[in-house]
Design an enzyme around this catalytic site. Structure first.
Site, PDB file in Angstrom:
ATOM      1  N   ASP A 133      -6.624   1.135   0.894  1.00  0.00           N
ATOM      2  CA  ASP A 133      -6.678   1.257   2.352  1.00  0.00           C
ATOM      3  C   ASP A 133      -7.932   1.002   2.990  1.00  0.00           C
ATOM      4  O   ASP A 133      -8.650   0.541   2.149  1.00  0.00           O
ATOM      5  CB  ASP A 133      -6.221   2.731   3.038  1.00  0.00           C
TER       6      ASP A 133
ATOM      7  N   LYS B 116       0.952  -1.403   0.025  1.00  0.00           N
ATOM      8  CA  LYS B 116      -0.008   0.165  -0.055  1.00  0.00           C
ATOM      9  C   LYS B 116       0.803   1.297   0.128  1.00  0.00           C
ATOM     10  O   LYS B 116       0.610   2.196  -0.559  1.00  0.00           O
ATOM     11  CB  LYS B 116      -0.949  -0.054   1.135  1.00  0.00           C
TER      12      LYS B 116
END
Length: 212
Positions: free
Chosen positions: A138, A120
């Site tokens: 997220d 991420k």
């Protein structure tokens, strides 16, 4: 969600916010990288408060190493998990100097090899600092993708892979910013603001909230 609906969804989000970006405050790829590492399980607002004090003093790998791990902790102590994050940032700075001449690498593989940097974080840096059309999933994006029916998936990687497939090329560069901001301010976890949602009619969420 049908392709026409996906195009309409992103067209509306783009109309509301033509040039979305991260809410983390940064001026260089390194500042962004550190801010994203610090933002894990923390708010952007909290990270910005800490980096506002840290970056005028130390905003390069060399300068942060000079401050040291204990010194760094004092700047970031208001952020959750700051002990582990300080350790990671120090190790990250050391690796950047040893292997990348103090510069943030442009490749996913090199980024993910840095301490405290997962997929991420690498996606955020590649997208926001280097302009690559990556999608960093997220909790907000995971929720929005599943709730709306845009890209349902059981885990973040499944959602990322599905988003990669369904989002048209013209929207990819800004897509994750639009989805994060939508999840943060409209499609909130506990009580989504469906009455004021720009994509309400396209959304497949069954338990839409109504105006009081």
């Amino acid at each position: 969600m049908k392709r026409a609906d996906v195009i309409e969804l992103f067209s509306r989000l783009r109309e509301l916010n033509p040039h979305p970006t991260t809410e983390l405050v940064y001026t260089t790829p390194f500042e962004l990288l550190v801010a994203v590492v610090l933002s894990a399980q923390a708010t952007d607002v909290g990270v910005n408060k800490a980096t506002k004090k840290l970056y005028p003093v130390a905003n390069t790998p060399q300068a942060i190493l000079k401050v040291g791990e204990e010194g760094l902790k004092r700047y970031i102590s208001t952020i959750g998990l700051y002990n582990a994050k300080a350790k990671n940032v120090i190790a990250l700075c050391r690796l950047l100097i040893e292997q990348h001449d103090g510069e943030v690498p442009h490749s996913r593989e090199a980024l993910e090899a840095l301490p405290g940097v997962g997929r991420k974080t690498a996606n955020v840096v590649l997208n926001t600092a280097f302009g690559e059309p990556t999608i960093a999933v997220d909790t907000h994006i995971f929720r929005v993708a599943n709730r709306t029916g845009l890209a349902p998936g059981k885990d973040v990687r499944a959602v990322e892979d599905k988003l990669e497939k369904v989002i048209p090329a013209e929207f990819k560069q800004d897509a994750h910013h639009w989805l994060i901001l939508h999840g943060r301010y409209v499609c909130k976890a506990r009580k989504p603001d469906c009455p004021h949602c720009a994509i309400r009619d396209l959304c497949r969420y069954k338990d839409k909230t109504v105006a009081n």
